[in-house]
Structure formats: structure tokens, C-alpha cells
Design an enzyme around this catalytic site. Sequence first.
Site, PDB file in Angstrom:
ATOM      1  N   ASP A  10      -7.057   0.801   0.374  1.00  0.00           N
ATOM      2  CA  ASP A  10      -5.729   1.262   0.799  1.00  0.00           C
ATOM      3  C   ASP A  10      -5.821   2.660   1.423  1.00  0.00           C
ATOM      4  OD1 ASP A  10      -5.069  -1.082  -0.427  1.00  0.00           O
ATOM      5  OD2 ASP A  10      -3.436  -0.277  -1.648  1.00  0.00           O
ATOM      6  N   GLY A  30       0.787  -1.237   0.000  1.00  0.00           N
ATOM      7  CA  GLY A  30       0.000   0.000   0.000  1.00  0.00           C
ATOM      8  C   GLY A  30       0.815   1.282   0.000  1.00  0.00           C
TER       9      GLY A  30
HETATM   10  C1  MEV Z   1      -4.770  -3.724  -3.478  1.00  0.00           C
HETATM   11  O1  MEV Z   1      -4.137  -3.422  -2.243  1.00  0.00           O
HETATM   12  C2  MEV Z   1      -5.964  -4.597  -3.262  1.00  0.00           C
HETATM   13  C3  MEV Z   1      -6.794  -4.922  -4.496  1.00  0.00           C
HETATM   14  O2  MEV Z   1      -7.966  -5.566  -4.003  1.00  0.00           O
HETATM   15  C4  MEV Z   1      -7.160  -3.699  -5.296  1.00  0.00           C
HETATM   16  C5  MEV Z   1      -8.127  -2.778  -4.574  1.00  0.00           C
HETATM   17  O3  MEV Z   1      -8.889  -3.211  -3.697  1.00  0.00           O
HETATM   18  O4  MEV Z   1      -8.162  -1.579  -4.932  1.00  0.00           O
HETATM   19  C6  MEV Z   1      -6.077  -5.910  -5.403  1.00  0.00           C
END
Ligand code: MEV
Length: 326
Positions: free
Chosen positions: A156, A111
Site C-alpha cells: 500500500d 488503502g
Molecule cells: C492489503 O491492502 C493487502 C494485504 O495483502 C495485506 C498486505 O499486503 O499488507 C491483505
Amino acid sequence: MSVTASAPAKVILTGEHFVVYGEPAVVMAINRMVYVSVEEASDSAITISSTLGVAGSFKPAGFVPLVGDLKTEKILNPIYIAAKSVLSFLGKRCGLNIKVDSKIPSSVGLGSSGAIAVATVAAVGALLKADFSREEIAGLPYEAEKYVHVKPSGIDQMICTYGGVIKFSKDKEISRLLTKVDIPLVIGNTGMQRTTGNLVSAVKAKHDAYPILMEQIIKSGGCVSNEAAEVLQNGDLDRLGDLMNINHGLLSAIGVSTESLDRLVNAARNAHALGAKLTGAGGGGCMIALSPPGNEDVIASAIDKAGGMPLKAKQTNDGVKTWVTK
Ligand code: MEV
């Protein structure tokens, strides 16, 4: 005057990718931070420098690279977008000097881009005396995250704004999970950087090709997170480990695990992890292992022997913070 903001990295305990389709995910902030310092510039440019070894100036006439190669603009653009979002929200025009110091490895699922965007919004807001609510700080980086992640769920931005452990679903209030016990995690980095947006797009392509099948897997992913949120609050680490293993299976099914992630996951399980899974978008990046209390070093050394870089991190309840630096 200069203002600094810090924001934490995150690990997704369960539910990545499925969260993009509206299912819940459980995510925890960890004590690796990004620091963003901002001051007003004497010209109208937004000049950004980062400890990632890039610097550049966004001027009315276009981008001027100062340090780095052809990728410099692409790396700095989300920070510029985050700062611009604040300026247009406040209806202000001014130049800014922004310095980014990130202690979070980038492009490996922890993140870093979300943390940088959130810290940028908070620092620029505080510099311009905006008195933003947490909701505003979490919401304003959306365009910056879209630039990086294509179709971000917003998870995030949310976790690095609030800190702690949260259950997150798109378009729903977040719930803070009060965990009864420490969550002893070991992170294993495959060292393979990748782009979240590409992985989100690959999952979408799979969804387009197999909509009925994918919906079942996505629903199961949501089920895993609902159960994980419950067991976390009861402090049942054994069940949390099982749920992480199931989650990794579902993520493999949708095609986002890799040979090196599987190798680190298996090494951790063989070193008595209660559960292990990839974390974040997959395709490389990091995995996490849930350790029985006191067994973290054994798991870390197994990850190391399997070719990964073990990373120690603990839960932090700190979300984004700002302070005046001079
Ligand atoms: C990214 O940290 C997590 C994902 O699920 C993308 C998102 O939720 O934006 C892959």
C-alpha cells in the site's frame, strides 16, 4: 508555513494476501485522494484532526481526545506514528498541527491508511525541508502500517508513493507496468468495514494449520500475478479477467471472501464483466470488476441492485505530491 501532500487510493488487481508470503501482486493507483496538511505548532504536541470526524492531541503527558469517542486515539495513532517516524529519522523535536482530508472510504480495502501515512510522511518531510527520496517516503510509513495491518507487505505504501500500475514483491525492486490499454474497472463496496490486520492474522492461522496446502495456494496466487503482469502489458483484458476470476477462487479458498462479496462478484459477472474479484484484505470491504470498454454503467447498476455501492475510479499515474499551501 504549511505544506500539503496528496496520495492516491489503490486497488489490488491480483495477489493480495499471497504478497504477505513473498509472492508478487499487481496493484493500481486510482484517482481518489487523501490530502494531509501540516504546520509547525506553537507547543510540543502533535495535534491531528481528520474529516473522519475525529481530532486529538498527542502531548508528552499522553493523548488528549478533542473530537470523537473512545476509538479516536486508535484511529489517529497511525498518523501520529508516521509523523514521529519522520521526526526521529531527522533527529528533530517539534510540535505539529496535522489536518487530514480523506476522499477514500476507510477500512474497505482501498488503502486509505497507507495513503494517509505516506502523505503524512511526505508533508512533514517537506515542512522540515528534508528533501526525501521516493524510497524514503515509501519506507518511513512502515511502522504506521504495522500498527494497522499487523504484518504489512508494504504494497500500500509503495503504490501510493509511486502511482500508476506496479508489480510488487516484498524485498524486491518494484516494476512499473506500462499498460497498453485503459483498465475499465468498477469498484463495488459492500459497506462492511473490517480490519486488515485481523484478516492477515486469520490467513496466518490457516497457514499454521495447513502449511503444505496453503503453500500450494500461495504459490498459485503468485503465478496468477506473474501472468497478470504479462497480459496487462500486452493489453489482453480477456485474459486479465480470467486471472481475476481465478484469483477470487484462491482468495475464497483461504477464507477471506464473504457472502456479500460473492454476491457482488457474481452480479458483476452476470452483467458481462470480463472478471471480478474481491480487492484488498476481504472479509467485507470492496470488490472490483473488469468491464469490457463501455459496459461500466451496466456493471455498476448490477452491483447496486445486488446491494453494493458502485464506485467509479480510474487509474492515476500520480503518486504522492507535496506543495506549500501558505
Ligand atoms: C492489503 O491492502 C493487502 C494485504 O495483502 C495485506 C498486505 O499486503 O499488507 C491483505
